[in-house]
Design a protein around this motif. Structure first.
Motif, PDB file in Angstrom:
ATOM      1  N   TYR A 212      -5.008  -2.419  -2.028  1.00  0.00           N
ATOM      2  CA  TYR A 212      -4.641  -2.549  -0.619  1.00  0.00           C
ATOM      3  C   TYR A 212      -3.821  -3.833  -0.431  1.00  0.00           C
ATOM      4  CZ  TYR A 212      -8.833   0.404  -0.592  1.00  0.00           C
ATOM      5  OH  TYR A 212      -9.767   1.366  -0.871  1.00  0.00           O
ATOM      6  N   SER A 213      -3.301  -4.013   0.763  1.00  0.00           N
ATOM      7  CA  SER A 213      -2.483  -5.198   1.025  1.00  0.00           C
ATOM      8  C   SER A 213      -3.321  -6.334   1.597  1.00  0.00           C
ATOM      9  CB  SER A 213      -1.372  -4.851   2.010  1.00  0.00           C
ATOM     10  OG  SER A 213      -1.898  -4.719   3.330  1.00  0.00           O
ATOM     11  N   GLN A 214      -2.700  -7.516   1.666  1.00  0.00           N
ATOM     12  CA  GLN A 214      -3.355  -8.653   2.304  1.00  0.00           C
ATOM     13  C   GLN A 214      -3.667  -8.340   3.767  1.00  0.00           C
ATOM     14  OE1 GLN A 214      -0.447  -8.716   0.642  1.00  0.00           O
ATOM     15  NE2 GLN A 214      -0.367 -10.438  -0.823  1.00  0.00           N
ATOM     16  N   ALA A 215      -2.726  -7.682   4.455  1.00  0.00           N
ATOM     17  CA  ALA A 215      -2.928  -7.359   5.866  1.00  0.00           C
ATOM     18  C   ALA A 215      -4.061  -6.359   6.065  1.00  0.00           C
ATOM     19  CB  ALA A 215      -1.627  -6.812   6.465  1.00  0.00           C
ATOM     20  N   PHE A 216      -4.227  -5.443   5.099  1.00  0.00           N
ATOM     21  CA  PHE A 216      -5.335  -4.476   5.152  1.00  0.00           C
ATOM     22  C   PHE A 216      -6.657  -5.217   5.273  1.00  0.00           C
ATOM     23  CE2 PHE A 216      -8.766  -2.336   2.902  1.00  0.00           C
ATOM     24  CZ  PHE A 216      -8.739  -1.055   3.404  1.00  0.00           C
ATOM     25  N   TYR A 217      -6.838  -6.237   4.447  1.00  0.00           N
ATOM     26  CA  TYR A 217      -8.080  -7.000   4.480  1.00  0.00           C
ATOM     27  C   TYR A 217      -8.138  -7.898   5.715  1.00  0.00           C
ATOM     28  CZ  TYR A 217      -9.295  -5.423  -0.212  1.00  0.00           C
ATOM     29  OH  TYR A 217      -9.624  -4.643  -1.296  1.00  0.00           O
ATOM     30  N   ARG A 218      -7.018  -8.542   6.047  1.00  0.00           N
ATOM     31  CA  ARG A 218      -6.997  -9.451   7.189  1.00  0.00           C
ATOM     32  C   ARG A 218      -7.384  -8.736   8.485  1.00  0.00           C
ATOM     33  NH1 ARG A 218      -2.211 -11.275   6.478  1.00  0.00           N
ATOM     34  NH2 ARG A 218      -1.092  -9.889   7.903  1.00  0.00           N
ATOM     35  N   GLU A 219      -6.915  -7.483   8.615  1.00  0.00           N
ATOM     36  CA  GLU A 219      -7.185  -6.724   9.845  1.00  0.00           C
ATOM     37  C   GLU A 219      -8.448  -5.863   9.761  1.00  0.00           C
ATOM     38  OE1 GLU A 219      -3.785  -4.818  11.506  1.00  0.00           O
ATOM     39  OE2 GLU A 219      -2.436  -6.471  10.982  1.00  0.00           O
ATOM     40  N   GLY A 220      -9.160  -5.965   8.644  1.00  0.00           N
ATOM     41  CA  GLY A 220     -10.447  -5.285   8.530  1.00  0.00           C
ATOM     42  C   GLY A 220     -10.357  -3.774   8.474  1.00  0.00           C
ATOM     43  N   LEU A 221      -9.273  -3.242   7.890  1.00  0.00           N
ATOM     44  CA  LEU A 221      -9.120  -1.782   7.868  1.00  0.00           C
ATOM     45  C   LEU A 221     -10.130  -1.090   6.958  1.00  0.00           C
ATOM     46  CD1 LEU A 221      -5.263  -1.125   7.998  1.00  0.00           C
ATOM     47  CD2 LEU A 221      -6.920  -1.343   9.845  1.00  0.00           C
ATOM     48  N   GLN A 314       6.154   2.087   6.405  1.00  0.00           N
ATOM     49  CA  GLN A 314       5.775   0.819   7.021  1.00  0.00           C
ATOM     50  C   GLN A 314       4.266   0.826   7.261  1.00  0.00           C
ATOM     51  OE1 GLN A 314       7.837  -1.652   7.117  1.00  0.00           O
ATOM     52  NE2 GLN A 314       9.549  -0.374   6.408  1.00  0.00           N
ATOM     53  N   SER A 315       3.556   0.694   6.168  1.00  0.00           N
ATOM     54  CA  SER A 315       2.094   0.785   6.190  1.00  0.00           C
ATOM     55  C   SER A 315       1.501  -0.508   5.662  1.00  0.00           C
ATOM     56  CB  SER A 315       1.642   1.956   5.313  1.00  0.00           C
ATOM     57  OG  SER A 315       0.233   1.964   5.159  1.00  0.00           O
ATOM     58  N   ILE A 316       0.335  -0.884   6.157  1.00  0.00           N
ATOM     59  CA  ILE A 316      -0.350  -2.046   5.590  1.00  0.00           C
ATOM     60  C   ILE A 316      -1.507  -1.615   4.680  1.00  0.00           C
ATOM     61  CG2 ILE A 316       0.327  -3.534   7.502  1.00  0.00           C
ATOM     62  CD1 ILE A 316      -2.582  -3.393   8.502  1.00  0.00           C
ATOM     63  N   TRP A 317      -1.506  -0.350   4.292  1.00  0.00           N
ATOM     64  CA  TRP A 317      -2.536   0.132   3.375  1.00  0.00           C
ATOM     65  C   TRP A 317      -2.202  -0.136   1.911  1.00  0.00           C
ATOM     66  CZ3 TRP A 317      -7.166   3.142   4.113  1.00  0.00           C
ATOM     67  CH2 TRP A 317      -7.569   3.229   5.447  1.00  0.00           C
ATOM     68  N   GLY A 318      -1.090  -0.831   1.650  1.00  0.00           N
ATOM     69  CA  GLY A 318      -0.736  -1.159   0.280  1.00  0.00           C
ATOM     70  C   GLY A 318      -0.446   0.084  -0.537  1.00  0.00           C
ATOM     71  N   HIS A 319      -0.854   0.072  -1.797  1.00  0.00           N
ATOM     72  CA  HIS A 319      -0.632   1.238  -2.658  1.00  0.00           C
ATOM     73  C   HIS A 319      -1.359   2.456  -2.111  1.00  0.00           C
ATOM     74  CE1 HIS A 319       0.396   3.453  -6.227  1.00  0.00           C
ATOM     75  NE2 HIS A 319      -0.872   3.710  -6.478  1.00  0.00           N
ATOM     76  N   CYS A 320      -2.501   2.237  -1.496  1.00  0.00           N
ATOM     77  CA  CYS A 320      -3.321   3.350  -1.010  1.00  0.00           C
ATOM     78  C   CYS A 320      -2.740   4.043   0.211  1.00  0.00           C
ATOM     79  CB  CYS A 320      -4.744   2.877  -0.730  1.00  0.00           C
ATOM     80  SG  CYS A 320      -5.698   2.595  -2.241  1.00  0.00           S
ATOM     81  N   ALA A 321      -1.589   3.582   0.693  1.00  0.00           N
ATOM     82  CA  ALA A 321      -0.902   4.331   1.754  1.00  0.00           C
ATOM     83  C   ALA A 321      -0.623   5.760   1.300  1.00  0.00           C
ATOM     84  CB  ALA A 321       0.406   3.635   2.125  1.00  0.00           C
ATOM     85  N   GLY A 322      -0.396   5.933   0.003  1.00  0.00           N
ATOM     86  CA  GLY A 322      -0.086   7.263  -0.515  1.00  0.00           C
ATOM     87  C   GLY A 322      -1.284   8.068  -0.965  1.00  0.00           C
ATOM     88  N   GLY A 323      -2.464   7.497  -0.909  1.00  0.00           N
ATOM     89  CA  GLY A 323      -3.650   8.207  -1.375  1.00  0.00           C
ATOM     90  C   GLY A 323      -3.896   9.481  -0.595  1.00  0.00           C
ATOM     91  N   PRO A 324      -4.211  10.582  -1.278  1.00  0.00           N
ATOM     92  CA  PRO A 324      -4.363  11.877  -0.595  1.00  0.00           C
ATOM     93  C   PRO A 324      -5.404  11.839   0.516  1.00  0.00           C
ATOM     94  CG  PRO A 324      -4.368  12.163  -2.981  1.00  0.00           C
ATOM     95  CD  PRO A 324      -4.469  10.686  -2.725  1.00  0.00           C
ATOM     96  N   GLY A 325      -4.934  11.896   1.762  1.00  0.00           N
ATOM     97  CA  GLY A 325      -5.836  11.916   2.900  1.00  0.00           C
ATOM     98  C   GLY A 325      -6.527  10.604   3.191  1.00  0.00           C
ATOM     99  N   TYR A 326      -6.045   9.489   2.624  1.00  0.00           N
ATOM    100  CA  TYR A 326      -6.749   8.214   2.790  1.00  0.00           C
ATOM    101  C   TYR A 326      -6.711   7.716   4.236  1.00  0.00           C
ATOM    102  CZ  TYR A 326      -7.344   7.440  -2.269  1.00  0.00           C
ATOM    103  OH  TYR A 326      -7.705   7.512  -3.585  1.00  0.00           O
ATOM    104  N   ASN A 327      -5.564   7.866   4.893  1.00  0.00           N
ATOM    105  CA  ASN A 327      -5.522   7.512   6.315  1.00  0.00           C
ATOM    106  C   ASN A 327      -4.568   8.457   7.025  1.00  0.00           C
ATOM    107  OD1 ASN A 327      -2.856   5.910   7.185  1.00  0.00           O
ATOM    108  ND2 ASN A 327      -3.324   5.369   5.056  1.00  0.00           N
ATOM    109  N   ALA A 328      -4.875   8.753   8.271  1.00  0.00           N
ATOM    110  CA  ALA A 328      -4.212   9.842   8.988  1.00  0.00           C
ATOM    111  C   ALA A 328      -2.719   9.591   9.200  1.00  0.00           C
ATOM    112  CB  ALA A 328      -4.901  10.068  10.337  1.00  0.00           C
ATOM    113  N   ALA A 329      -2.349   8.375   9.557  1.00  0.00           N
ATOM    114  CA  ALA A 329      -0.945   8.107   9.890  1.00  0.00           C
ATOM    115  C   ALA A 329      -0.042   8.285   8.680  1.00  0.00           C
ATOM    116  CB  ALA A 329      -0.802   6.696  10.457  1.00  0.00           C
ATOM    117  N   ASP A 330      -0.431   7.708   7.550  1.00  0.00           N
ATOM    118  CA  ASP A 330       0.402   7.820   6.352  1.00  0.00           C
ATOM    119  C   ASP A 330       0.395   9.246   5.800  1.00  0.00           C
ATOM    120  OD1 ASP A 330       1.124   5.142   6.480  1.00  0.00           O
ATOM    121  OD2 ASP A 330      -0.606   4.503   5.297  1.00  0.00           O
TER     122      ASP A 330
END
Length: 343
Positions: A212-221, A314-330
Motif C-alpha cells: 500500500y502507499s504512505q497515504a493509505f496508512y496515513r488516512e487509515g484506509l 489516481q489511487s492511494i491504495w498503492g500496488h493494491c489498487a489493482g487487487g481483484p475487488g480490493y476496493n470499489a472505486a479502483d
C-alpha cells in the motif's frame, strides 16, 4: 476445498534455463463457452500469491468479464501450488524420507509460463486469436509477454500495476522479503521438514509496507478492509503468508525478479524492439502510488509501443489498487477499462 479447475498435462518441459520441468502440469479454470469462430477468448493470468479463485472475483454475468459473452481462461502461474510447484512435485533427487525436495525445483521464467499457456490454448482448444489478455501485477507481466511473443495473435492487452520488465528497484524490494523468509533457522536452504513459520510471518509483515502507499496508512484506509489497527492488518499479512509453502513463494519470486519480455531468442535482450513489436491495442494502467511498479516505468514502455495508451489510476491504495475487488472505486475503473477495450 473441492477441485474447481482443470489440469493440462504438458509432459517433460524444457525450460529457458535448459533444465527440465518433469511431468509438468498447468492448472487452469475456464468461464463461459468458446464460440464457433473461437474469437471470444480472454486470457486472465494469475498474480503473485493468487490463483484462478482470486481472479474469479472480477468474472460474472453482466460484468465486463462476462462469461455469457466471452470464453475466459485463467491459467495458474507455475509455483502457485496448483500448477507445477515446489510443493506438489517430487524432484528427481527426492530425499530418502520421501519429502519433496522443493529446493531443487527448476527456475521457471515468465517466457516458460507463456509457452506452456500457448500450448494449452492451441492444443487443448484450437484457439488462434485472443481478444484480450489482462492481468494485475505478475498477471500484467504475463499480458505483456503474450503480446510480445505472439503479436499476430493477441488483439488487445490490459496490463495494470505491472511492467514489461522487472526494474532493478523492484528486484531489490523482492530481495528484502526473500531475506526475511530465508533468515528463519527452520528454512535449511529450502530443505525444511516443517514450515519456516517465523520466516513466513516476517515475509508477510515486511511485504505489507510495500503493498500500500504512505497515504493509505496515513488516512487509515486499512479500516475499509475491516482492520481497526495497523497491527491487525500486519497480523493478517502474517497469517495469509502462513498458508503458503515457502518454496512456492520463492519460486514465483524468482520468476518475478527475472521478468523481461526481451529475454528470449526472439528479441535477444533488445527491450525497445520487443515493445515496438507489440501490435495489440493496449491500455497500460499503473497506480500513481505503486511503490514497486511506478508509472514512470510504464511511461517508458508505452513510448515504444505503437498502439498503447498510458492511463494512471489516481489511487492511494498503492500496488493494491489493482487487487481483484480490493476496493470499489479502483475496481469500477478497472472494469470500465476492460469494457472499453472490448467494445
Amino acid at each position: 476445498m473441492a477441485i474447481d479447475y482443470e489440469v493440462y498435462e504438458l509432459g517433460n518441459v524444457q525450460l529457458q534455463s535448459g533444465e527440465i520441468l518433469p511431468d509438468a502440469k498447468l492448472a487452469y479454470a475456464t468461464y463461459g463457452t468458446l464460440n464457433a469462430q473461437k474469437d471470444n477468448v480472454i486470457i486472465f493470468p494469475t498474480h503473485y500469491t493468487g490463483t484462478h479463485r482470486s481472479n474469479a472475483v472480477l468474472i460474472g454475468s453482466g460484468r465486463a468479464l462476462d462469461p455469457d459473452r466471452y470464453f475466459i481462461i485463467v491459467p495458474n502461474l507455475f509455483g502457485n501450488g496448483l500448477s507445477s510447484s515446489p510443493s506438489n512435485i517430487l524432484a528427481s533427487n527426492t530425499l530418502a524420507t520421501n519429502i519433496p525436495d522443493g529446493a531443487a525445483f527448476p527456475h521457471v521464467t515468465l517466457y516458460d509460463n507463456i509457452q506452456c499457456q500457448f500450448r494449452l490454448i492451441t492444443e487443448q482448444f484450437g484457439i488462434e486469436r485472443i481478444a484480450l489478455v489482462l492481468g494485475w501485477s505478475m498477471g500484467a507481466q504475463q499480458a505483456y509477454h503474450w503480446a510480445a511473443l505472439y503479436p499476430d495473435r493477441v488483439e488487445r492487452i490490459f496490463p495494470y500495476c505491472g511492467s514489461a520488465k522487472t526494474s532493478v528497484h523492484n528486484r531489490v524490494f523482492l530481495e528484502g522479503v526473500k531475506a526475511a523468509l530465508t533468515a528463519d533457522a527452520t528454512w535449511q536452504n529450502g530443505r525444511y521438514t516443517e514450515p519456516p513459520t517465523a520466516g513466513l510471518k516476517a515475509f508477510g509483515r515486511v511485504y505489507a509496507g510495500w503493498a500500500y502507499s504512505q497515504a493509505f496508512y496515513r488516512e487509515g484506509l486499512y479500516r475499509e478492509l475491516g482492520f481497526e489497527t495497523v497491527e491487525a492488518l500486519l497480523k493478517w499479512w502474517e497469517d495469509d503468508h502462513l498458508s503458503w509453502d515457502a518454496n512456492d513463494l520463492l519460486a514465483m519470486l524468482w520468476t518475478w525478479q527475472h521478468g523481461d519480455i526481451s529475454n528470449n531468442s526472439l528479441y535477444k535482450g533488445d527491450f525497445a524492439l520487443a515493445l515496438r513489436s507489440i501490435r495489440a491495442k493496449a491500455i497500460v494502467m499503473p497506480s500513481a502510488t505503486d511503490l514497486y511498479f511506478p508509472p514512470e516505468d510504464n511511461a517508458i514502455e508505452v513510448a515504444h509501443m505503437p498502439s498503447a495508451e498510458l492511463r494512471i489510476m489516481q489511487s492511494i491504495w498503492g500496488h493494491c489498487a489493482g487487487g481483484p475487488g480490493y476496493n470499489a472505486a479502483d475496481t469500477t475503473l478497472i472494469e470500465a477499462t476492460i469494457a472499453e477495450l472490448l467494445a
